[in-house]
Design a protein around this motif. Structure first.
Motif, PDB file in Angstrom:
ATOM      1  N   ALA A  28      52.270  36.821  34.117  1.00 27.34           N
ATOM      2  CA  ALA A  28      50.972  36.247  34.518  1.00 27.34           C
ATOM      3  C   ALA A  28      49.863  37.291  34.335  1.00 27.34           C
ATOM      4  O   ALA A  28      48.752  36.964  33.895  1.00 27.34           O
ATOM      5  N   VAL A  29      50.198  38.527  34.658  1.00 26.06           N
ATOM      6  CA  VAL A  29      49.194  39.602  34.531  1.00 26.06           C
ATOM      7  C   VAL A  29      48.869  39.838  33.056  1.00 26.06           C
ATOM      8  O   VAL A  29      47.698  40.005  32.674  1.00 26.06           O
ATOM      9  N   ALA A  45      46.004  43.715  36.167  1.00 29.27           N
ATOM     10  CA  ALA A  45      45.725  43.635  34.728  1.00 29.27           C
ATOM     11  C   ALA A  45      45.037  44.918  34.259  1.00 29.27           C
ATOM     12  O   ALA A  45      45.426  45.518  33.240  1.00 29.27           O
ATOM     13  N   ALA A  48      49.061  37.654  30.633  1.00 35.44           N
ATOM     14  CA  ALA A  48      48.224  36.535  30.179  1.00 35.44           C
ATOM     15  C   ALA A  48      46.786  36.723  30.671  1.00 35.44           C
ATOM     16  O   ALA A  48      45.818  36.446  29.944  1.00 35.44           O
ATOM     17  N   HIS A  49      46.666  37.254  31.883  1.00 29.24           N
ATOM     18  CA  HIS A  49      45.334  37.471  32.454  1.00 29.24           C
ATOM     19  C   HIS A  49      44.567  38.549  31.680  1.00 29.24           C
ATOM     20  O   HIS A  49      43.343  38.465  31.556  1.00 29.24           O
ATOM     21  N   LYS A  67      45.531  39.891  40.654  1.00 31.04           N
ATOM     22  CA  LYS A  67      45.881  39.745  39.247  1.00 31.04           C
ATOM     23  C   LYS A  67      44.937  40.601  38.382  1.00 31.04           C
ATOM     24  O   LYS A  67      45.361  41.270  37.431  1.00 31.04           O
ATOM     25  N   GLY A  68      43.683  40.596  38.743  1.00 29.99           N
ATOM     26  CA  GLY A  68      42.694  41.407  38.022  1.00 29.99           C
ATOM     27  C   GLY A  68      42.977  42.892  38.166  1.00 29.99           C
ATOM     28  O   GLY A  68      42.954  43.654  37.184  1.00 29.99           O
ATOM     29  N   ASP A 128      41.372  39.861  44.314  1.00 28.22           N
ATOM     30  CA  ASP A 128      41.900  39.417  43.017  1.00 28.22           C
ATOM     31  C   ASP A 128      42.976  40.407  42.541  1.00 28.22           C
ATOM     32  O   ASP A 128      42.717  41.299  41.732  1.00 28.22           O
ATOM     33  N   PRO A 135      51.477  39.201  41.727  1.00 25.42           N
ATOM     34  CA  PRO A 135      51.582  38.340  40.541  1.00 25.42           C
ATOM     35  C   PRO A 135      52.655  38.873  39.583  1.00 25.42           C
ATOM     36  O   PRO A 135      52.853  40.085  39.509  1.00 25.42           O
ATOM     37  N   TRP A 145      42.833  36.895  28.931  1.00 27.71           N
ATOM     38  CA  TRP A 145      41.623  36.177  29.377  1.00 27.71           C
ATOM     39  C   TRP A 145      40.480  37.167  29.680  1.00 27.71           C
ATOM     40  O   TRP A 145      39.341  36.954  29.274  1.00 27.71           O
ATOM     41  N   LEU A 146      40.838  38.257  30.377  1.00 29.34           N
ATOM     42  CA  LEU A 146      39.813  39.261  30.732  1.00 29.34           C
ATOM     43  C   LEU A 146      39.193  39.886  29.479  1.00 29.34           C
ATOM     44  O   LEU A 146      38.012  40.221  29.447  1.00 29.34           O
TER      45      LEU A 146
END
Lengths: 241, 263
Positions: free
Chosen positions: B49-50, B231, B52-53, B227-228, B225, B45, B56-57
């Motif tokens: 994007a990371v 992040a 932004a994630h 991206k997780g 996941d 990713p 969210w996290l």
């Protein structure tokens, strides 16, 4: 003015690395006297100073300062050959290391007495070699010593600085009335500062010559100093034969 | 070279080159972005994007509590290991007898695989925080001992002679003579120790915990996941860099000011 303590040093035996360095060695120094211990490099001069400072205790015999064993005697003012300043402390804190109770004014006074101005907050590495020796001297004076022990205090300095420091040390010792022992391999140091010159040599170490220099150190002319220097050098040469 | 990777103590690095550290960081992000555009974003990713994630996290998931738990464990393990390691290191450095008797234990401790220590602790004490922190301490302490022992063995005897001649008390000798000589070794132990503790805590959380960053990353792994995982990694890197620049670096500059100060 009160005189410094009488010193009496008797070493029955002191070995170093299997070699007998001292055997049946005796030296007495009267209170208020300035004695220069002169001898070739490596003969064991600094060892004598370390014994008088109470740092060296591994020997048979006794070192008495006013009749008390050296380690229990009042703190001597010890000036090291390499100044031995603590590089992580400022100049003022180097002085406070030996007298934490003194005020800023007393620290400033001790620095001024050795010709150091505006150095309180500087680090030792920011000082010249001569200034570092002055700081070492200021530190030794801060303990109000009755006994001053000076280990080659002028070694590795240029002649002009040595002359200045010799005059300074002479004044300071006269003012304090302390008993002083100066260790050096340079006859000129002894000719400038000492009332008496003890030349040591040999293995085991013996006193090869004991010379009294008549004129008071603070009142010596250049001519007298040069004459004394010659006399000491001659005695040194004869003791080496 | 980032400041954190520069082998010179922070106090000894040229000040004018600080921007290079940040340029290096931006270059790394740029390379990552370029690579992300070139390959399938499922496998790598993009950094934006990371980032932004992470938002969210933080707001919708468990990022903050996970980091709080892991940081708490790491901090506790770190402090215990530093204190224990310093005391034991001083004892080993000061006493030849103690050194001869226990140095082999330190060597064994240094070379025991971390995973073995963790498994043994979990078997003996159960899958709980006590076991995890004990495992961290057992792994980290030998490293601190080695550093501090080396520091004590490097003490300059000339300063001890000064302390004896001027009749400094034991407390004064420690404060004025020994502690300052130990500072560089303590800083090295702290810096290398921190990096080790992070890694160990995370591995142990994967192995035997139901909370913390390691546990969450293992869940991300099970669901592929990426991206997780990235992040959490990015937040981790940010915390390490903040610690370096806001805590260890300034502390080092203050404690070693005497080496570089020009005022």
């Amino acid at each position: 003015m009160a005189h410094g303590p009488d010193l009496s040093l008797s070493i029955a035996r002191l070995t170093f690395g299997g070699t007998v360095l001292y055997k049946d060695f005796h030296l007495t120094i009267a209170g208020g006297e300035v004695v220069a211990l002169i001898g070739p490099s490596g003969v064991g001069k600094t060892t004598l100073l370390r014994i008088l400072a109470g740092v060296e205790t591994g020997f048979d015999g006794q070192a008495l300062v006013d009749g008390r064993p050296a380690p229990l005697a009042p703190v001597p003012g010890l000036v090291f050959q390499d100044a031995r300043l603590l590089p992580w402390l400022t100049c003022a804190d180097n002085l406070r290391a030996v007298r934490p109770d003194v005020s800023d004014a007393v620290v400033a006074q001790a620095l001024a007495a050795t010709g150091l101005v505006d150095v309180q907050d500087k680090w030792p590495r920011q000082l010249s070699g001569g200034m570092q020796r002055r700081l070492g001297l200021a530190r030794a004076l801060l303990v109000n010593p009755r006994l001053m022990l000076l280990d080659e205090p002028f070694v590795s300095l240029d002649r002009v600085v040595v002359r200045e420091l010799q005059a300074l040390v002479t004044d300071l010792i006269v003012q304090s009335g302390a008993t002083a022992v100066l260790v050096s391999h340079d006859p000129q140091d002894a000719a400038c500062l000492a009332h008496r010159v003890v030349i040591i040599a040999g293995r085991p170490v013996q006193i090869a010559a004991d010379l009294a220099l008549d004129a008071l150190p603070a009142q010596r002319s250049r001519t007298q100093i040069i004459a004394y220097e010659d006399r000491i050098e001659t005695a040194m040469v004869e003791s080496a034969l | 070279m980032t400041p954190a990777l520069d082998p010179r103590p922070a106090a000894l690095r040229p000040k004018g080159e600080a921007w290079l550290g940040w340029a290096s960081f931006l270059l790394m992000i740029g390379l990552w972005g370029g690579a992300a555009l070139a390959v399938n974003s499922r496998f790598l990713p993009a950094p934006w994007a990371v980032i932004a994630h992470i938002g969210w996290l933080t707001n919708e998931a468990h990022l903050l509590p996970d980091f709080a738990v892991t940081l708490g464990r790491a901090a506790l393990g770190f402090v215990i290991a530093m204190v224990l390691g310093t005391l034991i290191g001083i004892a080993l450095g000061r006493s030849r007898w103690v050194d001869r008797l226990f140095l082999n234990w330190v060597v064994v401790g240094m070379n025991l695989p971390a995973i073995v220590i963790a498994i043994l602790c979990f078997i003996w004490l159960g899958l709980n925080d006590k076991a995890l922190i004990l495992a961290v301490v057992l792994n980290k302490t030998p490293l601190v001992i080695t550093n501090i022992r080396q520091g004590v063995l490097s003490f300059d005897p000339a300063f001890d002679e000064f302390a004896r001649a001027y009749r400094l008390s034991r407390g004064q000798t420690f404060r004025l003579i020994h502690a300052p000589q130990l500072v560089p070794y303590l800083l090295t132990a702290a810096r290398t120790g921190l990096s080790l503790v992070w890694k160990i805590v995370l591995v142990f959380e994967v192995l035997g915990s139901d909370s913390g960053v390691g546990f969450r990353v293992s869940l991300f792994f099970q669901f592929f996941d990426l991206k997780g995982i990235l992040a959490y990694t990015l937040v981790f890197v940010a915390i390490v860099m903040l610690l370096e620049h806001l805590a260890i670096g300034p502390l080092e500059r203050r404690l070693l000011k005497w080496r570089t100060d020009q005022t």
